[in-house]
Motif scaffolding. Structure first.
Motif, PDB file in Angstrom:
ATOM      1  N   ARG A  31       0.835  -1.214   0.000  1.00 38.37           N
ATOM      2  CA  ARG A  31       0.000   0.000   0.000  1.00 38.37           C
ATOM      3  C   ARG A  31       0.868   1.262   0.000  1.00 38.37           C
ATOM      4  NH1 ARG A  31      -5.492  -0.501   1.273  1.00 38.37           N
ATOM      5  NH2 ARG A  31      -6.137  -2.620   1.779  1.00 38.37           N
ATOM      6  N   GLN A  39      -6.210   0.019  -2.767  1.00 30.96           N
ATOM      7  CA  GLN A  39      -6.692  -1.359  -2.722  1.00 30.96           C
ATOM      8  C   GLN A  39      -5.499  -2.299  -2.710  1.00 30.96           C
ATOM      9  OE1 GLN A  39     -10.105  -1.871  -2.522  1.00 30.96           O
ATOM     10  NE2 GLN A  39     -10.024   0.356  -2.371  1.00 30.96           N
ATOM     11  N   GLU A  75      -4.319  -6.755  -2.495  1.00 31.84           N
ATOM     12  CA  GLU A  75      -4.675  -8.175  -2.441  1.00 31.84           C
ATOM     13  C   GLU A  75      -3.406  -8.996  -2.460  1.00 31.84           C
ATOM     14  OE1 GLU A  75      -7.140  -8.473  -5.955  1.00 31.84           O
ATOM     15  OE2 GLU A  75      -5.504  -9.376  -7.097  1.00 31.84           O
TER      16      GLU A  75
END
Length: 168
Positions: A83, A132, A134
């Motif tokens: 991030r 976002q 993942e």
């Protein structure tokens, strides 16, 4: 270059160009493979702003502003670092969208908690609400892991650009 990556890069380029957006990449374990894929696409100078290859922790801190405390607490292969890499790519570029890749491509460097093939992706739109992220754990050798993460990164970017276009 992998045929699927070539096709995805072309799709991404058309989507970014249609929106008038540019892209920045921040890569660790992929070592610039994503930037190489997008710059292999004809016309990419119209939509690729810059790429950061931040393989060492020092480069993540120096070029992207990843906090030393983040690296010390969570490690380079973590959601938090991914991030901060994406946020740093936006902050240190003129791009409209950025994506970050960090992970363990192997064959060495894995652990029980973070086995070889563990990858974190994070992406951010300059004027978006949040970053976002993942994670994936890809089987295979180093080349397979690196190609797979580039494919996923391109897919996520295409989805981001298309979703924003649908909202506009």
């Amino acid at each position: 270059m992998d045929r699927e990556i070539v096709e995805l890069s072309s799709l991404l380029g058309r989507a970014l160009f249609a929106r008038g957006w540019t892209l920045a990449t921040a890569e660790s374990c992929s070592g610039g493979l994503l930037a190489g894929a997008v710059t292999a696409t004809p016309g990419s100078s119209n939509w690729f702003e810059r790429g950061f290859v931040t393989y060492s922790n020092e480069s993540k801190m120096d070029l992207l502003g990843v906090a030393p405390a983040t690296l010390a607490r969570y490690g380079a292969v973590s959601e938090e670092t991914a991030r901060e890499m994406a946020d740093g790519a936006i902050a240190h570029s003129h791009a409209d969208v950025a994506i970050a890749i960090t992970g363990i491509a192997g064959p060495d460097g894995g652990s029980a908690a973070k086995p070889v093939g563990t990858i974190w992706l994070a992406w951010r739109q300059r004027h978006g609400d949040s970053t976002q992220a993942e994670t994936h754990c890809f089987p295979g050798d180093r080349e397979t892991v690196r190609l797979r993460v580039v494919t996923i990164a391109l897919e996520r970017l295409i989805a981001l650009v298309r979703a924003d276009a649908a909202l506009s």
